[in-house]
Design a protein around this motif. Sequence first.
Motif, short mmCIF file in Angstrom:
data_model
loop_
_atom_site.label_atom_id
_atom_site.label_comp_id
_atom_site.label_asym_id
_atom_site.label_seq_id
_atom_site.Cartn_x
_atom_site.Cartn_y
_atom_site.Cartn_z
N THR A 1 0.80 -1.03 -0.12
CA THR A 1 0.09 -0.08 0.03
C THR A 1 0.64 1.32 -0.01
O THR A 1 0.38 2.26 0.04
CB THR A 1 -0.85 -0.01 1.18
N ASP A 2 2.10 1.12 -0.08
CA ASP A 2 2.97 2.19 -0.04
C ASP A 2 2.74 3.30 -1.01
O ASP A 2 2.52 2.72 -2.38
CB ASP A 2 4.62 1.74 -0.07
N LYS A 3 2.74 4.52 -0.80
CA LYS A 3 2.89 5.49 -2.16
C LYS A 3 4.09 5.82 -2.61
O LYS A 3 5.05 6.49 -1.80
CB LYS A 3 2.11 6.84 -1.63
N GLU B 1 3.05 12.44 -3.98
CA GLU B 1 1.59 12.73 -4.34
C GLU B 1 1.41 14.30 -4.75
O GLU B 1 0.41 14.63 -4.98
CB GLU B 1 0.80 12.50 -2.79
N ARG C 1 0.80 11.20 -8.50
CA ARG C 1 -0.40 10.67 -7.99
C ARG C 1 -0.85 9.56 -8.95
O ARG C 1 -1.31 8.53 -8.70
CB ARG C 1 -1.45 12.00 -8.03
N SER D 1 -3.28 13.25 1.33
CA SER D 1 -3.16 13.41 -0.06
C SER D 1 -3.75 14.63 -0.45
O SER D 1 -2.71 15.76 -0.10
CB SER D 1 -4.24 12.43 -0.58
N PRO E 1 -0.65 6.48 4.44
CA PRO E 1 -0.33 6.67 3.23
C PRO E 1 -0.84 7.96 2.71
O PRO E 1 -2.14 8.20 2.93
CB PRO E 1 -1.06 5.56 2.45
N GLY E 2 0.11 8.83 2.10
CA GLY E 2 -0.49 10.27 1.32
C GLY E 2 -0.41 11.40 2.37
O GLY E 2 -0.74 12.54 2.06
N ARG F 1 1.51 14.24 4.58
CA ARG F 1 2.77 15.18 4.38
C ARG F 1 2.39 16.38 5.06
O ARG F 1 1.43 16.89 5.45
CB ARG F 1 3.01 15.29 2.91
#
Lengths: 440, 268
Positions: free
Chosen positions: A218-220, A224, A230, B26, B69-70, B72
């Motif tokens: 699930t790591d990005k 982003e 993205r 995100s 996740p996402g 920041r």
Amino acid sequence: MSTDTAPRSRGRLPEGDELHRNVVGRQRVGKIWQSVLLACTILGIIVLGLLLFNIINDAFGGVAVQSVVPEEEIFTNRDPASLSQAELIAILEEHLRSRILRNLEREQPLIERSNADLIELINAEIIKPEIVAVYPLNEYLFNRAAITASLAEEHPRAELSFKSWLSSDFLTSPMSSRPELAGVRTAVMGSLWLLLITVLFAFPLGIGAALYLEEYATDKLFDERSPVGRRLNAILHRGSSIIQTNIYNLSGVPSIIYGMLGLAIFVRALESFTSGSFLGATTDATANGRTIMAAGMTMALLVLPVVIISSQEAIRAVPNSLRQASYGLGATRWQTIWKVVLPNALPGILTGTILAISRAIGETAPLIVVGASTFIVTDPSGPFSKFTVLPIQIYNWTSRPQVEFRAIAAAAIIVLLIILLSMNALAIILRNYLRSKRVS
Amino acid sequence: MTTTNPATMSAERFALETRNMHIYYSAFRAVKDVSFGVERNKITALIGPSGCGKSTVLRSFNRMNDLVPGARVEGDVLFRGQNLYAPDVDAVQVRRRIGMVFQKPNPFPKSIYDNIAFGPKINGWKGNKGEMDELVERSLRGASLWDDVKDKLQQSGLSLSGGQQQRLCIARALAVEPEIILMDEPCSALDPISTLRIEELMFELRQHYTIVIVTHNMQQAARASDYTAFFLMDADRAGQLVEYDHTEQIFQNPKDSRTEQYISGRFG
């Protein structure tokens, strides 16, 4: 606001007698369904019971044994144990042709043989007891009169006795073309070897893949903030969910197709590995790659999706709060996985994996394709030998016309069931042990 | 002021300082433009209604948000004058210095002893068994749990009561010798008596550690903190720092009318 000024709606709830009837009706529906469910359960238990009855009925029962020459005639109504060596040798010399006697003398002089050996020799060469009829357990127990009547007519000298086809001899003898001498040792050892190789491949691969899918996939990987990043993250996410879906699909693929895959890859393409020739371990018999190694790798492939899925579920069940606690103390991701996630997921992983692998022991189709032997009398000596397994042995025996083979097939089924049930029991014991160690 | 480096200046006074911090999940901005300093050896409470970003701010202090996740962070979070989000800073190192206690007590399903020893071991502890015993005792004493558990160190951490489990988690955090302890609603799963013990413990810990606590409980913030920061979300649902001051000041004489409304229970 009082009730009588409330706007009247067109629907209404039952009151008074109507409410009573309504409740009674709803409860009745519940009762009916309850009895339907009970009937389903009972039906299932009956079918299972019939299956067990059928197997036990065949594996135990009566046999009618008749000798070529009656025993009393040979020993002239004396107890064989009471006879001296000279008398026994005299019996042999009287009844056997001189050519056979000479052969026996050449193997080992009769005079040097013990009394027990001589009695055995008389049994095998002169009396020659033979099974002339086999009766399943229920007939043997409840239809004795009819059996004795028909026996008296067809084989007047035959003796009826109880026989358990499942015996210690059956467990320790290799395969034989004579059913009363055949055993399952070769097949049991083949099954155990196969199990070992399957576990060796499926366990680390399955847990590894499950850990990756649960903890890393699930790591990005990309930033982003940029639209390109993205987009790339979305593609990766799509990719991992496609993999996930296909693992589920693979677990439903018919096992014979795995057999074809195993034949193409492990038996043919990787022949030099699966035949053991890269170690110089090849014999003529195994040079074609149809070995335990090839079969074990095929089986590992077959159970891999189930191992991955059940391991993933076990890993997912580890509370996230434990992961957070570990990270909060300054653990790296790998330390968290190795020291917190894996130990806590292990009971679940083991249960799922053992259940998956115990299924593999019962598989037949892929092994036929991969080339398990149906008739083999030598024990497997390692991962690079020819082999047979219990289900194939059972299949082989059930397809023979003689009724004795059906009886030993039933006995072999009992052996297989015992192995499967003890593996499931092992899974439960292991899970309870690991759980109690971690929680209490 | 003009001659000294302001970063150094504030690093002496503040254990932690945020400058124009924005936090994103995100594309969504969860926290907007937060700047304040957490005083050394004091208890700072972060309060505000649900969803105002106070937990997010707390988690940004030891980079626990990295696990989402996402997520920041933009802007600076300074710890000893060093930006925690600089590219060369490893989150693992940050969490060793800035420990965390969570909302629900989350001891590992191991013995009490192993719960405490876990942190030092993964952080490369060098020492013998006796020294580890000492460290375990010191940590448990630090969390005033030693007298409760000294006879049953080999029992599972899960066998303790909720309040004891939470103190075990605090002891576990102390064992890696952090400078700051972040507490994310540490008493919300506890009964009033256990809550009181944790609050007493916080006052003891204040001598050696800086504590930042997120709480939903207004009285807790009022009685157990030195400074209070009030957060509220704006029209874009992004959390903002409305007011930050001495706790007495916030509760008795708030400057902002929204703070006054919130602490007097008119919303939230």
